[in-house]
Design a protein around this motif. Structure first.
Motif, PDB file in Angstrom:
ATOM      1  N   VAL A  19       0.836  -1.198   0.000  1.00 49.90           N
ATOM      2  CA  VAL A  19       0.000   0.000   0.000  1.00 49.90           C
ATOM      3  C   VAL A  19       0.875   1.254   0.000  1.00 49.90           C
ATOM      4  O   VAL A  19       0.719   2.139  -0.845  1.00 49.90           O
ATOM      5  CB  VAL A  19      -0.954   0.023   1.219  1.00 49.90           C
ATOM      6  CG1 VAL A  19      -1.639   1.372   1.352  1.00 49.90           C
ATOM      7  CG2 VAL A  19      -1.978  -1.086   1.125  1.00 49.90           C
ATOM      8  N   GLY A  20       1.783   1.342   0.950  1.00 48.16           N
ATOM      9  CA  GLY A  20       2.611   2.540   1.072  1.00 48.16           C
ATOM     10  C   GLY A  20       3.476   2.785  -0.146  1.00 48.16           C
ATOM     11  O   GLY A  20       3.516   3.899  -0.681  1.00 48.16           O
ATOM     12  N   PHE A  28      -0.511   1.900  -7.316  1.00 46.80           N
ATOM     13  CA  PHE A  28      -1.620   1.317  -6.592  1.00 46.80           C
ATOM     14  C   PHE A  28      -2.894   1.584  -7.390  1.00 46.80           C
ATOM     15  O   PHE A  28      -3.029   2.638  -8.005  1.00 46.80           O
ATOM     16  CB  PHE A  28      -1.667   2.048  -5.243  1.00 46.80           C
ATOM     17  CG  PHE A  28      -2.311   1.348  -4.124  1.00 46.80           C
ATOM     18  CD1 PHE A  28      -1.939   0.085  -3.752  1.00 46.80           C
ATOM     19  CD2 PHE A  28      -3.288   1.986  -3.388  1.00 46.80           C
ATOM     20  CE1 PHE A  28      -2.533  -0.541  -2.682  1.00 46.80           C
ATOM     21  CE2 PHE A  28      -3.880   1.378  -2.322  1.00 46.80           C
ATOM     22  CZ  PHE A  28      -3.497   0.106  -1.958  1.00 46.80           C
ATOM     23  N   SER A  29      -3.842   0.674  -7.381  1.00 46.49           N
ATOM     24  CA  SER A  29      -5.081   0.907  -8.135  1.00 46.49           C
ATOM     25  C   SER A  29      -6.061   1.755  -7.330  1.00 46.49           C
ATOM     26  O   SER A  29      -6.024   1.766  -6.096  1.00 46.49           O
ATOM     27  CB  SER A  29      -5.736  -0.426  -8.514  1.00 46.49           C
ATOM     28  OG  SER A  29      -6.389  -0.987  -7.401  1.00 46.49           O
ATOM     29  N   GLU A  36      -9.090   1.841   4.776  1.00 48.55           N
ATOM     30  CA  GLU A  36      -8.048   1.070   5.452  1.00 48.55           C
ATOM     31  C   GLU A  36      -6.675   1.325   4.830  1.00 48.55           C
ATOM     32  O   GLU A  36      -5.673   1.429   5.546  1.00 48.55           O
ATOM     33  CB  GLU A  36      -8.375  -0.429   5.401  1.00 48.55           C
ATOM     34  CG  GLU A  36      -9.596  -0.819   6.210  1.00 48.55           C
ATOM     35  CD  GLU A  36     -10.925  -0.694   5.456  1.00 48.55           C
ATOM     36  OE1 GLU A  36     -11.950  -1.090   6.022  1.00 48.55           O
ATOM     37  OE2 GLU A  36     -10.940  -0.199   4.308  1.00 48.55           O
ATOM     38  N   ALA A  37      -6.629   1.451   3.514  1.00 49.56           N
ATOM     39  CA  ALA A  37      -5.361   1.722   2.837  1.00 49.56           C
ATOM     40  C   ALA A  37      -4.826   3.099   3.211  1.00 49.56           C
ATOM     41  O   ALA A  37      -3.613   3.265   3.401  1.00 49.56           O
ATOM     42  CB  ALA A  37      -5.534   1.613   1.321  1.00 49.56           C
ATOM     43  N   VAL A  43       0.396   4.856   8.721  1.00 53.68           N
ATOM     44  CA  VAL A  43       1.183   4.108   9.716  1.00 53.68           C
ATOM     45  C   VAL A  43       2.531   3.731   9.116  1.00 53.68           C
ATOM     46  O   VAL A  43       3.575   3.911   9.751  1.00 53.68           O
ATOM     47  CB  VAL A  43       0.426   2.858  10.214  1.00 53.68           C
ATOM     48  CG1 VAL A  43       1.347   1.971  11.057  1.00 53.68           C
ATOM     49  CG2 VAL A  43      -0.812   3.248  11.000  1.00 53.68           C
ATOM     50  N   TRP A  44       2.533   3.202   7.904  1.00 52.80           N
ATOM     51  CA  TRP A  44       3.777   2.791   7.248  1.00 52.80           C
ATOM     52  C   TRP A  44       4.755   3.961   7.150  1.00 52.80           C
ATOM     53  O   TRP A  44       5.942   3.817   7.449  1.00 52.80           O
ATOM     54  CB  TRP A  44       3.460   2.227   5.856  1.00 52.80           C
ATOM     55  CG  TRP A  44       4.668   1.894   5.049  1.00 52.80           C
ATOM     56  CD1 TRP A  44       5.506   0.827   5.209  1.00 52.80           C
ATOM     57  CD2 TRP A  44       5.176   2.636   3.933  1.00 52.80           C
ATOM     58  NE1 TRP A  44       6.506   0.864   4.247  1.00 52.80           N
ATOM     59  CE2 TRP A  44       6.318   1.966   3.462  1.00 52.80           C
ATOM     60  CE3 TRP A  44       4.760   3.804   3.287  1.00 52.80           C
ATOM     61  CZ2 TRP A  44       7.061   2.425   2.383  1.00 52.80           C
ATOM     62  CZ3 TRP A  44       5.493   4.258   2.207  1.00 52.80           C
ATOM     63  CH2 TRP A  44       6.634   3.566   1.768  1.00 52.80           C
ATOM     64  N   ILE A  45       4.244   5.119   6.751  1.00 50.89           N
ATOM     65  CA  ILE A  45       5.112   6.295   6.646  1.00 50.89           C
ATOM     66  C   ILE A  45       5.695   6.648   8.011  1.00 50.89           C
ATOM     67  O   ILE A  45       6.901   6.897   8.134  1.00 50.89           O
ATOM     68  CB  ILE A  45       4.338   7.487   6.026  1.00 50.89           C
ATOM     69  CG1 ILE A  45       4.134   7.241   4.525  1.00 50.89           C
ATOM     70  CG2 ILE A  45       5.052   8.809   6.287  1.00 50.89           C
ATOM     71  CD1 ILE A  45       3.172   8.207   3.856  1.00 50.89           C
TER      72      ILE A  45
END
Length: 152
Positions: A19-20, A28-29, A36-37, A43-45
């Motif tokens: 996702v990130g 990403f589509s 949620e994405a 969070v990932w960032i």
């Protein structure tokens, strides 16, 4: 949980990195760019990309992504600055309370099950009229119901 909106949890850390990285690379589509994405990317960032500052960088990242999949960022659709800022505050709050030893998926899924991960979380702080205003979409506006909580 909001009716009809059970969160879609992530099976592993790799799915969150997908996702990130897909958001940043605009690979990403549009269909994958869910609520949620959005939260997983934030969070990932915060956890794995210290070179990025969500408050500073996410607005342009999201606008660019929206345009890459044929979306429009205007006064009525696309990027929403106040909603983004509100959820960044919620993600920061969740991570401040979260066990740092949890996996990336554990952190994201915990957020999605927490109040800060609910789609309606901004409505704790903003009246619907204020939140859907053009001003709130264009730039961050202060809450009119109660202040956003500090992560510290």
């Amino acid at each position: 949980m909001e009716k009809g909106h059970e969160p879609r949890l992530f099976p592993d850390d790799a799915s969150i990195r997908h996702v990130g990285e897909g958001l940043l690379a605009c690979t990403f589509s549009r269909a994958e760019w869910t609520h949620e994405a959005h939260l997983a990317a934030c969070v990932w960032i915060l956890v794995e990309r210290p070179d990025l500052v969500p408050e500073r960088d996410l607005p342009d990242v999201i606008r660019r992504f929206n345009e890459s999949v044929g979306g429009v960022n205007d006064d009525y659709q696309g990027y929403h600055d106040t909603v983004t800022a509100c959820f960044i505050a919620g993600v920061r709050l969740h991570l401040a309370r979260c066990d740092a030893r949890r996996t990336l998926a554990g952190k994201v899924n915990g957020l999605l099950l927490a109040p800060q991960g609910r789609r309606d979380w901004p409505l704790r702080f903003y009246s619907p009229d204020r939140l859907v205003s053009i001003e709130a979409r264009r730039s961050r506006v202060e809450p009119d119901l109660q202040p956003l909580p500090d992560a510290i």
